[in-house]
Design a protein around this motif. Structure first.
Motif, PDB file in Angstrom:
ATOM      1  N   SER A 169       0.907  -1.219  -0.006  1.00 53.32           N
ATOM      2  CA  SER A 169      -0.081  -0.093  -0.077  1.00 53.32           C
ATOM      3  C   SER A 169       0.631   1.277  -0.001  1.00 53.32           C
ATOM      4  N   LEU A 170       1.211   1.708  -1.258  1.00 53.46           N
ATOM      5  CA  LEU A 170       2.444   2.793  -1.291  1.00 53.46           C
ATOM      6  C   LEU A 170       1.308   4.263  -1.061  1.00 53.46           C
ATOM      7  N   THR A 171       0.283   4.089  -1.245  1.00 53.46           N
ATOM      8  CA  THR A 171      -0.466   5.387  -0.812  1.00 53.46           C
ATOM      9  C   THR A 171      -1.059   5.440   0.488  1.00 53.46           C
ATOM     10  N   ARG A 172      -0.773   4.618   1.233  1.00 55.60           N
ATOM     11  CA  ARG A 172      -1.322   4.638   2.680  1.00 55.60           C
ATOM     12  C   ARG A 172      -0.285   5.159   3.700  1.00 55.60           C
ATOM     13  N   PRO A 173      -0.665   6.131   4.328  1.00 59.73           N
ATOM     14  CA  PRO A 173       0.432   6.614   5.193  1.00 59.73           C
ATOM     15  C   PRO A 173       0.899   5.811   6.368  1.00 59.73           C
ATOM     16  N   ARG A 191       7.936  -1.199   3.803  1.00 60.75           N
ATOM     17  CA  ARG A 191       7.422  -0.161   2.716  1.00 60.75           C
ATOM     18  C   ARG A 191       8.555   0.054   1.761  1.00 60.75           C
TER      19      ARG A 191
END
Length: 211
Positions: A169-173, A191
């Motif tokens: 999940s690259l867009t999840r902070p 990550r």
């Protein structure tokens, strides 16, 4: 001089290509046959100059060690270009692997360490199973670490879900809340390494299936 030579449906499994001039310009049409590596690992096409002893160990130095690695690297590079020009990208990826393998043999110091890591974890960008296997192992190992030391009151299912989300999940902070001990550090490594391994795998698949 192979620049104007075109071969169709030829068996090159016993053809010695050493000394061929402008080999990159040869045309290889139809079903061109080469030797295959032997053993339990992924089989790939190789040139006749590689001995059976080398084939059984995926190209490690064997009975045919008198052949210069630089010359073998050049032969693989030329044939790889010829196969790409013919549109046979899966076969070209096999010869790219051979090219990089003999480049690795000649490398020294930091370059050798980097190339060995690229081969082990990325399969030289043409062996998709290697990065995908490492990615799965990384996710499972991280899930165990999250379960034991990284999350508050976590079971393996929660640890596995956290590992998968952290890896893909690259867009999840990525927040430090909810982690304890080494949990946040493991999540940061996931990550970084997760997308790298996934990228190697996707790139490798593309090199095998495109025409």
């Amino acid at each position: 001089n192979c620049e104007l030579l075109t071969l169709q449906d030829c068996d090159l499994s016993i053809c010695q290509l050493r000394g061929a001039i402008r080999l990159a310009g040869i045309g290889l049409d139809g079903d061109t046959k080469f030797n295959l590596t032997k053993g339990v690992r992924t089989r790939r096409k190789v040139i006749a100059e590689q001995s059976p002893a080398e084939n059984s160990r995926d190209g490690e130095t064997g009975e045919n060690s008198a052949i210069a690695h630089a010359q073998l690297e050049g032969t693989y590079k030329s044939l790889r270009k010829a196969l790409e020009n013919s549109g046979d990208y899966p076969a070209a990826s096999d010869f790219y692997y051979g090219q990089m393998l003999y480049r690795l043999k000649r490398a020294k110091g930091a370059e050798r360490i980097i190339m060995e890591a690229y081969r082990t974890f990325g399969g030289f960008g043409v062996r998709a199973w290697r990065p995908f296997c490492w990615l799965v192992l990384l996710i499972i190992a991280s899930a165990v670490m999250f379960t034991c030391w990284g999350l508050d009151q976590a079971n393996f299912g929660t640890g596995l879900e956290t590992s998968i989300l952290a890896a893909i999940s690259l867009t999840r902070p990525l927040r430090a809340t909810g982690f304890e001990g080494i949990g946040f550090t493991v999540a940061v490594f996931l990550r970084i390494l997760g997308p790298v391994l996934a990228g190697f795998g996707i790139f490798s698949l593309r090199s095998r299936v495109r025409r």
